[in-house]
Design an enzyme around this catalytic site. Structure first.
Site, PDB file in Angstrom:
ATOM      1  N   HIS A 312     -24.513  26.121   6.905  1.00 44.33           N
ATOM      2  CA  HIS A 312     -25.332  26.590   8.017  1.00 44.33           C
ATOM      3  C   HIS A 312     -25.783  28.000   7.721  1.00 44.33           C
ATOM      4  O   HIS A 312     -25.032  28.784   7.156  1.00 44.33           O
ATOM      5  CB  HIS A 312     -24.538  26.559   9.333  1.00 44.33           C
ATOM      6  CG  HIS A 312     -25.421  26.596  10.533  1.00 44.33           C
ATOM      7  ND1 HIS A 312     -25.880  27.775  11.067  1.00 44.33           N
ATOM      8  CD2 HIS A 312     -25.947  25.598  11.278  1.00 44.33           C
ATOM      9  CE1 HIS A 312     -26.657  27.485  12.105  1.00 44.33           C
ATOM     10  NE2 HIS A 312     -26.717  26.178  12.247  1.00 44.33           N
ATOM     11  N   ASP A 370     -24.312  18.216  12.646  1.00 42.89           N
ATOM     12  CA  ASP A 370     -25.032  17.008  12.257  1.00 42.89           C
ATOM     13  C   ASP A 370     -24.174  16.019  11.496  1.00 42.89           C
ATOM     14  O   ASP A 370     -24.497  14.841  11.399  1.00 42.89           O
ATOM     15  CB  ASP A 370     -26.244  17.382  11.401  1.00 42.89           C
ATOM     16  CG  ASP A 370     -27.240  18.166  12.214  1.00 42.89           C
ATOM     17  OD1 ASP A 370     -27.497  17.752  13.341  1.00 42.89           O
ATOM     18  OD2 ASP A 370     -27.739  19.182  11.715  1.00 42.89           O
TER      19      ASP A 370
HETATM   20  N1  CMC Z   1     -24.482  21.317  -0.378  1.00 42.76           N
HETATM   21  C1  CMC Z   1     -24.260  21.961  -1.552  1.00 42.76           C
HETATM   22  N2  CMC Z   1     -24.468  23.275  -1.745  1.00 42.76           N
HETATM   23  C2  CMC Z   1     -24.949  23.982  -0.705  1.00 42.76           C
HETATM   24  C3  CMC Z   1     -25.210  23.382   0.544  1.00 42.76           C
HETATM   25  C4  CMC Z   1     -24.966  22.004   0.695  1.00 42.76           C
HETATM   26  N3  CMC Z   1     -25.195  21.382   1.840  1.00 42.76           N
HETATM   27  N4  CMC Z   1     -25.679  24.322   1.391  1.00 42.76           N
HETATM   28  C5  CMC Z   1     -25.717  25.478   0.715  1.00 42.76           C
HETATM   29  N5  CMC Z   1     -25.268  25.282  -0.565  1.00 42.76           N
HETATM   30  C6  CMC Z   1     -25.088  26.305  -1.600  1.00 42.76           C
HETATM   31  C7  CMC Z   1     -26.406  26.739  -2.193  1.00 42.76           C
HETATM   32  O1  CMC Z   1     -26.750  25.976  -3.328  1.00 42.76           O
HETATM   33  C8  CMC Z   1     -26.125  28.185  -2.541  1.00 42.76           C
HETATM   34  O2  CMC Z   1     -25.340  28.188  -3.711  1.00 42.76           O
HETATM   35  P1  CMC Z   1     -25.493  29.411  -4.765  1.00 42.76           P
HETATM   36  O3  CMC Z   1     -25.059  30.638  -4.014  1.00 42.76           O
HETATM   37  O4  CMC Z   1     -24.590  29.038  -5.874  1.00 42.76           O
HETATM   38  O5  CMC Z   1     -26.945  29.448  -5.151  1.00 42.76           O
HETATM   39  C9  CMC Z   1     -25.221  28.652  -1.396  1.00 42.76           C
HETATM   40  O6  CMC Z   1     -24.553  27.465  -0.933  1.00 42.76           O
HETATM   41  C10 CMC Z   1     -25.967  29.308  -0.240  1.00 42.76           C
HETATM   42  O7  CMC Z   1     -26.984  28.408   0.177  1.00 42.76           O
HETATM   43  P2  CMC Z   1     -28.348  28.846   0.862  1.00 42.76           P
HETATM   44  O8  CMC Z   1     -29.379  27.787   0.629  1.00 42.76           O
HETATM   45  O9  CMC Z   1     -28.685  30.251   0.455  1.00 42.76           O
HETATM   46  O10 CMC Z   1     -27.937  28.879   2.390  1.00 42.76           O
HETATM   47  P3  CMC Z   1     -28.937  28.926   3.596  1.00 42.76           P
HETATM   48  O11 CMC Z   1     -28.266  29.719   4.662  1.00 42.76           O
HETATM   49  O12 CMC Z   1     -30.301  29.360   3.181  1.00 42.76           O
HETATM   50  O13 CMC Z   1     -29.077  27.385   4.006  1.00 42.76           O
HETATM   51  C11 CMC Z   1     -28.801  25.317   5.091  1.00 42.76           C
HETATM   52  C12 CMC Z   1     -28.487  26.815   5.103  1.00 42.76           C
HETATM   53  C13 CMC Z   1     -28.297  24.708   6.406  1.00 42.76           C
HETATM   54  C14 CMC Z   1     -30.312  25.090   5.033  1.00 42.76           C
HETATM   55  C15 CMC Z   1     -28.118  24.673   3.883  1.00 42.76           C
HETATM   56  O14 CMC Z   1     -26.714  24.884   3.935  1.00 42.76           O
HETATM   57  C16 CMC Z   1     -28.418  23.197   3.743  1.00 42.76           C
HETATM   58  O15 CMC Z   1     -29.440  22.825   3.166  1.00 42.76           O
HETATM   59  N6  CMC Z   1     -27.529  22.288   4.280  1.00 42.76           N
HETATM   60  C17 CMC Z   1     -27.775  20.894   4.278  1.00 42.76           C
HETATM   61  C18 CMC Z   1     -28.729  20.544   5.397  1.00 42.76           C
HETATM   62  C19 CMC Z   1     -28.066  20.600   6.758  1.00 42.76           C
HETATM   63  O16 CMC Z   1     -26.993  20.054   6.981  1.00 42.76           O
HETATM   64  N7  CMC Z   1     -28.770  21.248   7.710  1.00 42.76           N
HETATM   65  C20 CMC Z   1     -28.310  21.322   9.098  1.00 42.76           C
HETATM   66  C21 CMC Z   1     -28.180  22.695   9.609  1.00 42.76           C
HETATM   67  S1  CMC Z   1     -27.320  22.676  11.172  1.00 42.76           S
HETATM   68  C22 CMC Z   1     -28.418  22.068  12.285  1.00 42.76           C
HETATM   69  C23 CMC Z   1     -29.442  23.047  12.719  1.00 42.76           C
HETATM   70  O17 CMC Z   1     -29.082  24.130  13.235  1.00 42.76           O
HETATM   71  O18 CMC Z   1     -30.614  22.710  12.608  1.00 42.76           O
END
Ligand code: CMC
Length: 436
Positions: A312, A370
């Site tokens: 998240h 989710d």
């Molecule tokens: N699986 C594997 N690796 C992950 C995941 C995941 N679900 N989420 C983040 N990472 C890794 C990412 O690759 C990065 O690694 P590194 O530092 O080595 O490059 C690190 O964790 C940080 O990730 P980020 O993309 O910078 O984090 P963010 O805050 O931009 O993204 C997110 C948040 C929710 C978009 C992301 O965690 C994600 O895509 N999750 C899966 C989709 C999901 O479940 N979304 C629902 C969010 S909750 C409902 C809502 O509020 O809408």
């Protein structure tokens, strides 16, 4: 809303080369202080750069507070756990819109006002018939909520407080009806009119799952579960879709158009589409013994695969909503007598493995709401394509509440971010015959 933030005695100092500037620091009620950069461009000729707004507060708000590190979510100061345990969704709506929990009389009046607006203009049903039956219900929702502005002209004057309130009530009241219509249209069954002696959640379940030729009685445990899901999704401060609603509204667009923009944003798999994506992923994994293979893929930088329902932007500790959702999930499965759900077995095992894995621990990747909501909604009988629609239904109150707060802020201006331009510098037009 008048600004209530306080200017802190501390100032932030910005130095660029020889020059330096003092920037005011503002304090809210709780949460981190913010550096006020509103006059930065005028003073320095520079913008700030923050793609994804990870360090940027876009507005002052009194509605929802999140402490992502501590796993805290408060609506108007009340912890989500207490609201989900003790209240109902319409009480949460009242709280989000008006700022206080209602008295018994205020609650009865609010329930009555919402209930009186549950029907949609009969012409709306014709509008639905223009869609292909196999259209994604989110596509239908974007269009039909946007179309409300073509039907309710008496609540689109955003300068009139009375019209703003009626628009808010209409939004909360009509979302379940439109969501159920999107579902019924998709499966080829007749639309079911709302029945106003039912509570909000039971009414929605009836509009989705009853047919005119049979009696329908909503199961109170399942109604309570869906009501709790709505409470958990009602607001989440300045997330992508809410920011979209605010940005659209900042130009003076009407509330129905703004919420339609929010629905479009919510549809994406990184936001509201994640519960649909999480369930699809569990299906793709298929069996517990294939989990390690998928964990490996999630960790592989060269593989775009991510564990859906994990991670998240704000919660870098357990999502407090996920805990309640997990319990609700078990209550629903118990009530429906679903003991051996293979997808639930995969979910439980996936969570167990991921929570022990260095990659996920280091990055603070916990299951989010989710992860469990998909399994719960499936058990309740909803197809995956409806999951994000239910999220939109519940979030409508947050969107409209945040929109109202913004419109009522005397300092409100059109939202207009700037950019760091890296394209071509100015150059002269070349006639086509001379281009190489
Ligand atoms: N699986 C594997 N690796 C992950 C995941 C995941 N679900 N989420 C983040 N990472 C890794 C990412 O690759 C990065 O690694 P590194 O530092 O080595 O490059 C690190 O964790 C940080 O990730 P980020 O993309 O910078 O984090 P963010 O805050 O931009 O993204 C997110 C948040 C929710 C978009 C992301 O965690 C994600 O895509 N999750 C899966 C989709 C999901 O479940 N979304 C629902 C969010 S909750 C409902 C809502 O509020 O809408």
């Amino acid at each position: 809303m008048d600004a209530v933030s306080k200017t802190s005695p501390a100032t932030a100092k910005l130095s660029v080369g020889e020059q330096s500037w003092d920037l005011p620091v503002l304090s809210g009620t709780i949460g981190p202080d913010v550096i006020d950069i509103g006059k930065l461009y005028g003073q320095t000729g520079m913008f700030t750069y923050d793609p994804g707004f990870t360090s940027t507060a876009s507005c002052e708000s009194q509605i929802t507070y999140i402490d992502g590190d501590a796993g805290v979510l408060l609506y108007r100061g009340y912890p989500i756990e207490q609201l989900a345990e003790n209240g109902d969704f319409l009480e949460t709506c009242y709280l989000l819109l008006y700022g206080e929990l209602p008295t018994a009389a205020q609650k009865a009046d609010f329930d009555y006002r919402v209930t009186r607006h549950t029907m949609v203009h009969e012409q709306m049903s014709r509008f639905f018939h223009g869609f292909r039956r196999d259209a994604h219900p989110m596509a239908v929702m974007v269009a039909s909520v946007g179309a409300l502005s073509a039907f309710y002209h008496d609540s689109t004057d955003i300068s009139d407080p009375q019209q703003r309130m009626i628009a808010s009530i209409r939004m909360i009241a009509k979302m379940p009806t439109l969501a159920a219509m999107a579902y019924k249209y998709n499966i080829g069954q007749p639309f079911v009119y709302p029945q106003n002696d039912l509570d909000y959640a039971s009414n929605f379940l009836r509009m989705c799952f009853s047919v005119p030729c049979e009696e329908y009685k909503a199961n109170p445990i399942l109604s309570r579960a869906i009501d709790r899901i709505f409470i958990l999704h009602a607001d989440h401060e300045q997330n992508a879709s809410t920011s979209t609603v605010r940005l659209a509204g900042s130009s003076g667009a009407n509330p129905f158009a703004c919420v339609a923009a929010g629905i479009a944003c919510l549809w994406g798999p990184a936001h509201g589409g994640a519960n649909e994506a999480a369930l699809k992923m569990l299906g793709e994994i298929g069996s517990v013994d294939r989990i390690p293979e998928f964990i490996k893929r999630a960790k592989d930088k060269n593989d775009p695969f991510r564990l859906m329902g994990f991670g998240h932007r704000v919660y870098k500790n357990y999502d407090p909503r996920a805990k309640i959702m997990q319990r609700t999930c078990h209550e629903v499965l118990g009530e429906l007598g679903i003991k051996d759900d293979p997808l639930l077995d995969i979910a439980v095992e996936l969570e167990r493995i991921a929570l022990q894995d260095e990659y996920f621990i280091e990055r603070k990747l916990y299951p989010n709401i989710d992860f469990y909501s998909g399994i719960t909604l499936r058990a309740l009988g909803f197809p995956t394509s409806m999951f994000t629609v239910l999220f939109a239904l519940a979030r409508a109150v947050g969107w409209i509440g945040q929109w109202k707060e913004m419109i009522e802020d005397p300092g409100q201006r059109i939202g207009r971010p700037r950019q760091l331009y890296t394209g071509a510098a100015q150059r002269d037009y070349v006639p086509i015959a001379r281009r190489k």
